[in-house]
Design a protein around this motif. Sequence first.
Motif, short mmCIF file in Angstrom:
data_model
loop_
_atom_site.label_atom_id
_atom_site.label_comp_id
_atom_site.label_asym_id
_atom_site.label_seq_id
_atom_site.Cartn_x
_atom_site.Cartn_y
_atom_site.Cartn_z
N GLU A 155 0.83 -1.20 0.00
CA GLU A 155 0.00 0.00 0.00
C GLU A 155 0.87 1.25 0.00
OE1 GLU A 155 -3.57 0.20 2.67
OE2 GLU A 155 -2.32 1.69 3.67
N MET A 156 0.46 2.23 -0.80
CA MET A 156 1.14 3.52 -0.83
C MET A 156 0.15 4.59 -1.28
SD MET A 156 3.44 3.17 -4.30
CE MET A 156 2.67 2.74 -5.87
N VAL A 157 0.47 5.84 -1.03
CA VAL A 157 -0.35 6.97 -1.46
C VAL A 157 0.44 7.77 -2.48
CG1 VAL A 157 -1.52 9.10 -0.76
CG2 VAL A 157 -1.56 7.10 0.74
N VAL A 158 -0.21 8.07 -3.63
CA VAL A 158 0.47 8.78 -4.72
C VAL A 158 -0.30 10.06 -5.03
CG1 VAL A 158 1.45 6.68 -5.70
CG2 VAL A 158 -0.77 7.49 -6.49
N CYS A 159 0.40 11.04 -5.53
CA CYS A 159 -0.21 12.33 -5.87
C CYS A 159 -0.71 12.31 -7.31
CB CYS A 159 0.80 13.46 -5.65
SG CYS A 159 1.30 13.68 -3.94
N VAL A 160 -1.66 11.47 -7.56
CA VAL A 160 -2.28 11.31 -8.88
C VAL A 160 -3.77 11.10 -8.67
CG1 VAL A 160 -2.35 9.93 -11.00
CG2 VAL A 160 -0.17 10.29 -9.85
N ASP A 161 -4.59 11.67 -9.54
CA ASP A 161 -6.02 11.47 -9.44
C ASP A 161 -6.36 9.99 -9.59
OD1 ASP A 161 -8.85 12.70 -9.50
OD2 ASP A 161 -8.82 11.40 -11.28
N ALA A 162 -7.36 9.51 -8.83
CA ALA A 162 -7.70 8.08 -8.82
C ALA A 162 -8.12 7.59 -10.20
CB ALA A 162 -8.79 7.81 -7.79
N ALA A 163 -8.92 8.39 -10.92
CA ALA A 163 -9.37 7.96 -12.24
C ALA A 163 -8.20 7.84 -13.21
CB ALA A 163 -10.41 8.95 -12.78
N GLU A 186 4.97 4.17 -8.59
CA GLU A 186 4.64 5.55 -8.24
C GLU A 186 5.24 6.54 -9.23
OE1 GLU A 186 5.03 8.60 -4.41
OE2 GLU A 186 6.34 6.83 -4.55
N GLN A 187 6.49 6.33 -9.60
CA GLN A 187 7.14 7.24 -10.55
C GLN A 187 6.46 7.17 -11.92
OE1 GLN A 187 9.58 9.38 -9.43
NE2 GLN A 187 9.10 10.37 -11.39
N PHE A 188 6.06 5.96 -12.32
CA PHE A 188 5.35 5.79 -13.59
C PHE A 188 4.05 6.59 -13.58
CE2 PHE A 188 1.83 3.38 -15.53
CZ PHE A 188 2.18 3.46 -16.87
N LEU A 189 3.30 6.51 -12.49
CA LEU A 189 2.04 7.25 -12.40
C LEU A 189 2.27 8.75 -12.43
CD1 LEU A 189 0.19 5.12 -9.68
CD2 LEU A 189 -0.23 5.12 -12.13
N LEU A 190 3.30 9.21 -11.72
CA LEU A 190 3.59 10.65 -11.69
C LEU A 190 4.04 11.15 -13.06
CD1 LEU A 190 5.49 10.89 -8.28
CD2 LEU A 190 3.20 11.75 -8.78
N ASP A 191 4.87 10.37 -13.75
CA ASP A 191 5.39 10.79 -15.05
C ASP A 191 4.32 10.81 -16.13
OD1 ASP A 191 7.86 11.02 -13.89
OD2 ASP A 191 8.63 9.12 -14.64
N ASN A 192 3.27 10.00 -15.96
CA ASN A 192 2.29 9.83 -17.03
C ASN A 192 0.88 10.26 -16.62
OD1 ASN A 192 3.84 8.14 -19.24
ND2 ASN A 192 4.39 7.23 -17.26
N ARG A 193 0.77 11.04 -15.55
CA ARG A 193 -0.58 11.36 -15.06
C ARG A 193 -1.37 12.22 -16.02
NH1 ARG A 193 1.09 14.95 -9.81
NH2 ARG A 193 2.63 16.29 -10.81
N ASN A 194 -0.70 12.88 -16.97
CA ASN A 194 -1.40 13.67 -17.98
C ASN A 194 -1.33 13.03 -19.36
OD1 ASN A 194 -2.04 15.80 -16.16
ND2 ASN A 194 0.09 16.52 -16.30
#
Length: 595
Positions: A430-438, A578-586
């Motif tokens: 479990e971790m928390v990331v700064c990316v919208d859930a959708a 986490e880094q993948f989600l941050l890099d590709n959140r847009n």
Amino acid sequence: MIQNVGNHLRRGFASVFSSRLSRKSACRAEDTDSTMADGEGYRNPTEVQMSQVVLPCHTNQRGELSVGQLLKWIDTTACLSAERHAGCPCVTASMDDIYFEHTISVGQVVNIKAKVNRAFNSSMEVGIQVTSEDLCSEKQWSVCKALATFVAHRELSKVKLKQTTPQTEEEKMEHSVAAERRRMRLVYADTIKDLLANFPIQDDLERRDCSHMVPAEKTRVESVELVLPPHANHQGNTFGGQIMAWMENVATIAASRLCYAHPTLKAIEMFHFRGPSQVGDRLVLKAIVNNAFKHSMEVGVCVEAYRQGAETHRRHINSAFMTFVVLDADDQPQKLPWIRPQPGDGERRYREASARKKIRLDRKYIVSCKQTEVPLSVPWDPSNQVYLSYNNVSSLKMLMAKDNWALSSEINEVRLYTLEDDKFLSFHVEMVVCVDAAQAFLLLSDLHRRPEWDKHYRNVELVQQVDEDDGIYHVISPALGSDTKPHDFVILASRRKPCDNGDPYIIALRSVTLPTHSETPEYKRGETLCSGFCLWREGDQLTKVSYYNQATTGVLNYVTTNVAGLSSEFYTTCKACEQFLLDNRNDLAPSLQAL
């Protein structure tokens, strides 16, 4: 993280309206419960219990409790539970499959317990458990479990039900899986149509000896019932339990005409009420044996309603399909005579009965078996895709709902939990990331991109896009530990958006087998038991990402090494995710925007 998806299953069943006398009995049971000592512990606020002694007037010709009478009691209890939660009148909308495991004799006690598993906008799923008790020997038996859908109804205003708040592990599991069961009910009719349209049912009518076959028309039954005030609730609508009792009566007569014996009802197939009937209605009940298999037969029952003076304007109330067997002195099913259907509609019903039997077996095998009773990789085909998808999502939700997870380690706010249960070792990261859930849901749903952050995914190929929510993938993973060959997996990925506020996004993964992707010498075939992601919206641009995995023997050493702290690969993989989600959140995959 290697996926391992699983099979926590359960049976689906249902009930129907209620009778006035039974409703009073259940009220007395409620009053008794309220006077009990406070030392009982937690009790679900929607729970209702009923206990009834089986008297001779309740039994059939075999001296056993009539299933029709049992259905009335079941419906009474379930309806009271639904009305306790809704605070207003409720009517039965549908029932899931119900399998009767044990008969009940005169003098024994029937104990029925019902509670609301989950409430939606105006409907509720009510779970029912039925047991029997011998007061002399103190023995108890499980009779059946049932799932009923009730709809709340007010005459002057629209109903918006309050949500239930599950407290125990069992309640959390039922609450979580109820949304998936609701989804399965909504597509049930389409599943039948697709099977009949795309998979012609083979039969051997031409090869059978017609001289030893019973004409189906010989089993036809028609009966009429007048709905009187005792058969209806305070709104004047006929109790569903009463309708089911009348249906069971005509179905039993039809079955008896085939076997010349007293048949036993073993199962009722999922169905729903198409419309209400009221006091003063004439209900016409028709039954006929659709097909006879070696040891069982399917009886179809149809109910139509009309008002006095308007017999030509009949309303279809519901249809149901009931499975009967004939038991010998040792309670073993006897062989039945073959049925000879009438040309035209009779042959259509004959083949449809074979299709329904196949679907019943799929539901019972995939949805109702215990996890250890089925292979890890279940064969996939279009006729069982609905139930495999249900199993895939519900297994992950059940694993998620367990309350005995133990925190094993925490590194930089990445938490690793473990669970030892039912001979399986499971882990949860479990971790928390700064990316919208959708956005996180869309990115993690695209398995083609998983090799970008998970080194255990070397290559991913989409084998078949089943529908907009489900797809089958062939995954290649590098060799683990002492293995010399890379691993390959055939995985069903099922994606679900939240049903209500507070629900997570779900990405569930499990192994299936496909004839087009059999094992090859090049790879070592791996199997996944239960794995996937649950994503919770924690706030604006903040998501809790949880990955669950039920370990199989092929990856057990890898899992235990990380759990014991001898490896940090879990942590490394999570940070890469986490880094993948941050890099590709847009940068969301256009092909998944519709999910």
